[in-house]
Design a protein around this motif. Structure first.
Motif, PDB file in Angstrom:
ATOM      1  N   ARG A  45     -13.229   4.125 -16.917  1.00  0.00           N
ATOM      2  CA  ARG A  45     -13.464   5.282 -16.039  1.00  0.00           C
ATOM      3  C   ARG A  45     -12.152   6.011 -15.810  1.00  0.00           C
ATOM      4  O   ARG A  45     -11.143   5.396 -15.477  1.00  0.00           O
ATOM      5  CB  ARG A  45     -14.077   4.843 -14.703  1.00  0.00           C
ATOM      6  CG  ARG A  45     -14.507   6.047 -13.861  1.00  0.00           C
ATOM      7  CD  ARG A  45     -15.293   5.633 -12.651  1.00  0.00           C
ATOM      8  NE  ARG A  45     -15.664   6.804 -11.858  1.00  0.00           N
ATOM      9  CZ  ARG A  45     -16.877   7.325 -11.799  1.00  0.00           C
ATOM     10  NH1 ARG A  45     -17.870   6.783 -12.483  1.00  0.00           N
ATOM     11  NH2 ARG A  45     -17.128   8.382 -11.045  1.00  0.00           N
ATOM     12  N   ILE A  46     -12.173   7.344 -15.968  1.00  0.00           N
ATOM     13  CA  ILE A  46     -10.960   8.140 -15.767  1.00  0.00           C
ATOM     14  C   ILE A  46     -11.088   8.980 -14.502  1.00  0.00           C
ATOM     15  O   ILE A  46     -12.146   9.575 -14.246  1.00  0.00           O
ATOM     16  CB  ILE A  46     -10.657   9.024 -17.001  1.00  0.00           C
ATOM     17  CG1 ILE A  46      -9.335   9.773 -16.806  1.00  0.00           C
ATOM     18  CG2 ILE A  46     -11.796   9.968 -17.331  1.00  0.00           C
ATOM     19  CD1 ILE A  46      -8.820  10.455 -18.071  1.00  0.00           C
ATOM     20  N   GLN A  47     -10.038   8.976 -13.716  1.00  0.00           N
ATOM     21  CA  GLN A  47      -9.972   9.756 -12.480  1.00  0.00           C
ATOM     22  C   GLN A  47      -8.725  10.634 -12.516  1.00  0.00           C
ATOM     23  O   GLN A  47      -7.688  10.216 -13.046  1.00  0.00           O
ATOM     24  CB  GLN A  47      -9.828   8.830 -11.258  1.00  0.00           C
ATOM     25  CG  GLN A  47     -10.907   7.776 -11.103  1.00  0.00           C
ATOM     26  CD  GLN A  47     -12.241   8.334 -10.706  1.00  0.00           C
ATOM     27  OE1 GLN A  47     -13.263   7.969 -11.273  1.00  0.00           O
ATOM     28  NE2 GLN A  47     -12.248   9.242  -9.737  1.00  0.00           N
ATOM     29  N   LEU A  48      -8.834  11.841 -11.955  1.00  0.00           N
ATOM     30  CA  LEU A  48      -7.639  12.605 -11.629  1.00  0.00           C
ATOM     31  C   LEU A  48      -7.277  12.270 -10.187  1.00  0.00           C
ATOM     32  O   LEU A  48      -8.158  12.132  -9.336  1.00  0.00           O
ATOM     33  CB  LEU A  48      -7.873  14.115 -11.783  1.00  0.00           C
ATOM     34  CG  LEU A  48      -8.203  14.605 -13.186  1.00  0.00           C
ATOM     35  CD1 LEU A  48      -8.309  16.129 -13.206  1.00  0.00           C
ATOM     36  CD2 LEU A  48      -7.208  14.123 -14.222  1.00  0.00           C
ATOM     37  N   ILE A  49      -5.990  12.123  -9.919  1.00  0.00           N
ATOM     38  CA  ILE A  49      -5.541  11.773  -8.572  1.00  0.00           C
ATOM     39  C   ILE A  49      -4.402  12.703  -8.170  1.00  0.00           C
ATOM     40  O   ILE A  49      -3.768  13.330  -9.014  1.00  0.00           O
ATOM     41  CB  ILE A  49      -5.070  10.298  -8.483  1.00  0.00           C
ATOM     42  CG1 ILE A  49      -3.908  10.038  -9.452  1.00  0.00           C
ATOM     43  CG2 ILE A  49      -6.235   9.346  -8.755  1.00  0.00           C
ATOM     44  CD1 ILE A  49      -3.268   8.672  -9.311  1.00  0.00           C
ATOM     45  N   ARG A  50      -4.170  12.806  -6.883  1.00  0.00           N
ATOM     46  CA  ARG A  50      -3.021  13.562  -6.385  1.00  0.00           C
ATOM     47  C   ARG A  50      -2.607  12.955  -5.045  1.00  0.00           C
ATOM     48  O   ARG A  50      -3.422  12.333  -4.346  1.00  0.00           O
ATOM     49  CB  ARG A  50      -3.358  15.050  -6.232  1.00  0.00           C
ATOM     50  CG  ARG A  50      -4.472  15.353  -5.268  1.00  0.00           C
ATOM     51  CD  ARG A  50      -4.978  16.789  -5.402  1.00  0.00           C
ATOM     52  NE  ARG A  50      -6.105  17.018  -4.487  1.00  0.00           N
ATOM     53  CZ  ARG A  50      -6.992  18.004  -4.613  1.00  0.00           C
ATOM     54  NH1 ARG A  50      -6.889  18.870  -5.615  1.00  0.00           N
ATOM     55  NH2 ARG A  50      -7.972  18.149  -3.739  1.00  0.00           N
TER      56      ARG A  50
END
Length: 318
Positions: free
Chosen positions: A69-74
């Motif tokens: 699973r790929i997530q964008l984070i900040r």
């Protein structure tokens, strides 16, 4: 969370009003790739952000192929609507009990991530990539373009936690289950939470650092199928087990889930799937549906405890 009259019709408020059970609703993923991406995120963040959309499509295809699973984070805080070429933090996690890990690196060009062997990662091998991370991460969904509940309730939680656990709490794109906002996942264990409050988030992080799991607000461990998540949490409630890696799903067939303990004990949990009434949207703006629920009916052939024992779960149609 307490919902005001103004947001009483949101998917999260309706889910809570109808007491939709949390266990068994976590996204199913044995490994996670989290890429820092500053600035705004669109509904489909991997191709609707300041990340090159071609790269986003390529990363999505590669990770999907292997069940990563790929997530964008900040990082929490204000996010300028500008593209930048700054180095990005990347986290890679594997969630299997006893063999899980969390590692991080900084990349100048996110295209470097296409060189990762996602098949090996899915099988639990990091092959020395990056460096180990000692403290657990809490990823809180704030992807407002995906669902307004995540924007409002997720950001509210992030604001309440401001200044605490610096570096361990990140905003994230969709983690699954908008209607359980504030929604969050802990890495490397993969335990997922819903309707999270600031005190509960504090407890989740401190327990995770001690190798334990908090059962309140818990939706399940992403390592397992939704039936497996339901059964595992039912056994935790049944025996009062809080060590995160003490239990694992060792078999699943014909509605029977086998849960094994590290001390050699084993249980058979009968899990039944059915629909909940009344219909309600699983995301704001969508039409009403009946969410599908898994219930732990029996443990070793004996009925589970009455409803005060939270062994029911709802799996989202999303």
């Amino acid at each position: 969370m307490h919902h005001t009259a103004a947001n009483a019709a949101t998917c999260a408020a309706l889910s809570e009003t109808f007491a939709e059970p949390l266990p068994g609703t976590a996204a199913v993923a044995g490994s996670w790739l989290c890429l820092e991406q500053r600035g705004p995120w669109g509904h489909n963040a991997l191709v609707q952000s300041h990340l090159d959309p071609e790269l986003g499509r390529a990363l999505s295809a590669r990770t999907d192929e292997h069940g990563v699973r790929i997530q964008l984070i900040r990082q929490p805080g204000r996010h300028a609507d500008t593209a930048d070429g700054k180095p990005r933090r990347v986290f890679l996690a594997h969630t299997a009990p006893g063999t899980g890990w969390l590692r991080t690196a900084t990349v100048d060009n996110p295209a470097e991530l296409l060189e990762l062997d996602f098949g090996r990662i899915a099988a639990g091998h990091h092959d020395g990539w990056g460096r180990p991370v000692a403290d657990p991460l809490l990823l809180v969904c704030t992807n407002g373009r995906r669902d307004r509940c995540c924007a409002l309730l997720g950001r509210e939680l992030i604001t309440e936690l401001a200044g605490r656990h610096d570096g361990s709490i990140w905003e994230s794109t969709h983690t699954g289950g908008h209607r359980f906002a504030p929604a969050a996942v802990v890495l490397p264990s993969g335990y997922t939470y819903g309707r999270l409050t600031a005190p509960a988030a504090e407890a989740v992080l401190s327990s995770a650092a001690a190798g334990k799991v908090v059962l309140d607000h818990c939706r399940g461990r992403s390592s397992w199928t939704r039936a497996g998540q339901t059964a595992e949490l039912a056994i935790r409630e049944h025996i009062g087990e809080y060590l995160a890696d003490a239990l694992r799903v060792t078999g699943e067939a014909n509605g029977q889930v086998t849960i094994g303990h590290q001390d050699g004990r084993s249980w058979q949990v009968a899990v039944r799937e059915h629909e909940l009434d009344p219909p309600r949207p699983n995301s704001c703006g969508k039409k009403a549906i009946r969410p599908t629920t898994c219930t732990a009916e029996t443990i070793n052939g004996r009925p589970t405890h009455p409803p005060q024992n939270p062994t029911e779960s709802a799996s989202p149609r999303s």
